[in-house]
Write a protein that holds these residues in place. Sequence first.
Motif, PDB file in Angstrom:
ATOM      1  N   TYR A 145       0.834  -0.931   0.533  1.00 43.05           N
ATOM      2  CA  TYR A 145      -0.088  -0.089  -0.172  1.00 43.05           C
ATOM      3  C   TYR A 145       1.017   1.187  -0.334  1.00 43.05           C
ATOM      4  O   TYR A 145       0.732   1.964  -1.039  1.00 43.05           O
ATOM      5  CB  TYR A 145      -1.136  -0.190   1.419  1.00 43.05           C
ATOM      6  N   HIS A 146       1.632   1.311   0.712  1.00 45.14           N
ATOM      7  CA  HIS A 146       3.224   2.525   1.134  1.00 45.14           C
ATOM      8  C   HIS A 146       3.441   2.809  -0.381  1.00 45.14           C
ATOM      9  O   HIS A 146       3.878   3.749  -0.504  1.00 45.14           O
ATOM     10  CB  HIS A 146       3.347   2.247   2.031  1.00 45.14           C
ATOM     11  N   ARG A 147       3.880   1.679  -0.693  1.00 42.32           N
ATOM     12  CA  ARG A 147       4.825   1.769  -2.685  1.00 42.32           C
ATOM     13  C   ARG A 147       3.717   2.312  -2.926  1.00 42.32           C
ATOM     14  O   ARG A 147       4.266   3.164  -4.373  1.00 42.32           O
ATOM     15  CB  ARG A 147       4.741   0.983  -2.960  1.00 42.32           C
ATOM     16  N   ASP A 151       3.287   9.723  -1.267  1.00 42.77           N
ATOM     17  CA  ASP A 151       2.690  11.722  -1.473  1.00 42.77           C
ATOM     18  C   ASP A 151       3.240  11.911  -2.870  1.00 42.77           C
ATOM     19  O   ASP A 151       4.336  11.944  -2.297  1.00 42.77           O
ATOM     20  CB  ASP A 151       2.352  12.075  -0.043  1.00 42.77           C
ATOM     21  N   PRO A 152       2.365  13.030  -3.766  1.00 42.89           N
ATOM     22  CA  PRO A 152       2.898  13.400  -4.788  1.00 42.89           C
ATOM     23  C   PRO A 152       3.847  15.167  -4.006  1.00 42.89           C
ATOM     24  O   PRO A 152       3.182  15.736  -3.440  1.00 42.89           O
ATOM     25  CB  PRO A 152       1.900  12.794  -5.209  1.00 42.89           C
TER      26      PRO A 152
END
Length: 870
Positions: A145-147, A151-152
């Motif tokens: 999920y975190h990959r 956050d752009p």
Amino acid sequence: MIAKKAIPIAIVSLIMALPFQGQAGISEDKSAEKDKTEKKDEKEENDSDSFKKSLAEAQVYQGLMDIYLKKTGKLFLALPDSIYGADLMLVSRVNGISHTKDLVAGEMNINPIVIRFTKDHNNVYMHIVQDRAEINPGDPIASSYHRNFIDPIVKGFKIKSSEGGKDFIEVTDFFKGNEKLISPIKDLNPISMLLSGKKGIDASYYEDGSAITSVKAFPDNVMIESRLAFTTDKVYEPYTVSMSRSIIKLPDTPMKPRLQDNRVGYFYEAKKLYSSDIDGTKDYQIIDRFRIEPKEEDLDAYFSGKLVVPKQKIIFYVDSAFPAKWRGAVKEGIEYWNKGFEAAGFKNVIEARDYPKDDPTFDADDIRKNCVRYCVSPTANAMGPSYVDPRTGEILGADVIWYHNVLQLLHDWKFTQTGAVDPRVRTNVFPDSVMYESLTYVTAHEIGHCLGLMHNMGASYAYTIDNLRDPEFTQKYGTTPSIMDYARNNYVAQPGDFERGVKLTPPDIGVYDIHAIDWGYRIFPGNPGIFDEQEALDAMIRVHDGDPMYEFGAQQVLGLMDPTDQTEDLSNDHIEAGRLAISNLKIIMDNFQEWTGVPGDNFNTLEKKYNAVVNQFGRHIGHVIPYIGGVRFKEVRQGKGDGQARNYFSKDDQKRAMEWLMSQLRNCGWLEPESLIANFDESPSWRRRLERSVVGCFTSPVVLGRIKKGYETDPTNGYKVEEFLDDAMALVFEASYKNRALDDVELNLQSSTIAALAKASGLDILNNVKVGDSALDAAVDFNEFVLNVSSPTITCSQSLNADLDIDGQRAFFRIALGDNPLPQSEMRPLMTRQLQLIRSLYKKCVSKAPDLKTKEYYKYQLRVIDQLLK
């Protein structure tokens, strides 16, 4: 009308030959000098020691982060180590503007953005935080999920210097320039334009007129004001916007969210949960609301049923620009909502105060302050926007934007809706006591939005005609069970009812509003989790099952198909309500010039008031049109015995509506008295358009598709499409069937119908036959009428949902474009059959037509129909 003088061609040529300096604004020599100064500053700032020295002359503002503003206009942030990784919100607000065509002072024209700062050895990065996708901590899929949801980065800033646990970055261009992320000039959004009717400003930024104008710092937020200069691209008109940008630290301890439910109307934040414990993903929504909680020492008292004062009150500050005569009404409308919070177990929650005069800690531009702002603008509107912590739905701040010209709208509503029964409103300037009633209503409505509530357009359908003419009932309940409805004044009341004590205005806040605040703000014992309290929330709704006063009716957009959820309507019988209202409008027209005229004035102002009466008449027609092919929606839940979600109106309902509409179209000459119309610059065109609108409804493929579906769902009570068309055509062509002379109304109705049938059959294209005036095509008029004519309204701060996020808050709407139209394979033969029937009718009529005008009409239309059917 004022004639415009033409500019001589020679002068135009001379102007065009001159060097254009509209955007640059400086000479070549000054540009070179400016470049040298900027290069010198840049060289100094790139050297760490020199940079520190260069800040010595800067003005320093200490707050959430320190801000340095140099005399040269350059702006620097000193970011402490504690700021990295923290959730912040970037909020943009207009605080000054050169014209109000698109925006007004006080308006948040850009969605608040959750941001986060990170850094490496060289740069600081501003990220947009992804707040809709979620995962439970410790879930096995968390690493993936975190990959996939990083956050752009939207902006990078070079670190000029690092000292004392702070990193210095320059943000001049970000706040002074036309940064796309926070620019007041937005890209055209077709959906937003369709809903609001605004195209926005098309403009070009120029730097020379732009500057950082001021900085303010507070413990939990900082504010940077910029003047941004533009020229509008089409006419090179200068356009200047003063923007206030605030960076706010979001709460360290997030508020516990509450699940959204379509049966109670709240704005919401959408979430998508990824979990290895479920098959797929879980979509859910959380409502927007203020954080209202009992103090720790009051918890036992609260849960025992005693009213308690919350930890944090909601304070709304009233703009000092409000005239003194209106200030009391605004404050009263704000504090009405304490009734709702008392139902939820709290007292003295919401308080109205004037802008403090001698309080140095108060700043209306501080985004944390809730304000009712007065906006001098020709716009006839008001709105109640807020900004929300998207992690939890917590409303962090809210404003009411009060446009000056809403007074004209309130005046027109009150006069056209109650002028026949209330002698107080038969004047061009209402007594203060009368306007007071409307001002409290507008304020209370907008504060409701600020508290998280959506429009409840179905509320007024809960009342009967008898209810609305009952003094005891109306004094207790007003015109609607929800102030969040558009139910302005009691136009059902008849002459004499006001003297009997019938109330003509909405309630302070209604029984639905109190229920909605209770549902949204009540605290449950044991601090259950967000999904654990769902059963208790459902029970709060179920206890009112079957009571229409507690039902929520979602606002419809891009059309109308549910007549129970409309704007500006009253009662559960729109036909009888329309009959009574139109009876009142006839009284107004009989006394129109006496009640509204100003001796010695021209007729321009009178024409505007006349248009207000026409609009009110159009609303009543618009309230009945949706019964044809109408659907009543109901929110249902599985396994609860709620019935079905879509419920079609019966043949009897639709036939009654058709007959009433045709009767009104044939008998609305009272609204065009020649003694009045002859004094206007232009003859009114509303009547022909209204006639075409109704005809367009009878031949609309989408309407006919719903009629077909209704019959298939319930053949006993439904309307067969073929039977509906036969009945509709019998009503339209009634004068011909009875061999009567055709006046202008009949000619327009019949010719418009033939044109609509030709278009719907496809024969106009197939046989290359132009029928009617394409600029006034019946179908086009119908669509325009359904979307626009039903009423100009206070639009507030609402926006479209259908997994679209427009202009901020998300909400539950009904979109009236999703139904399947009647297939062309059915539509075209049915419309061709009607043309054949009309040809047979006209052939019988032509030889015995009662006058030459009627006979020549038949002969012409027979030639047209023959060409269509060849």
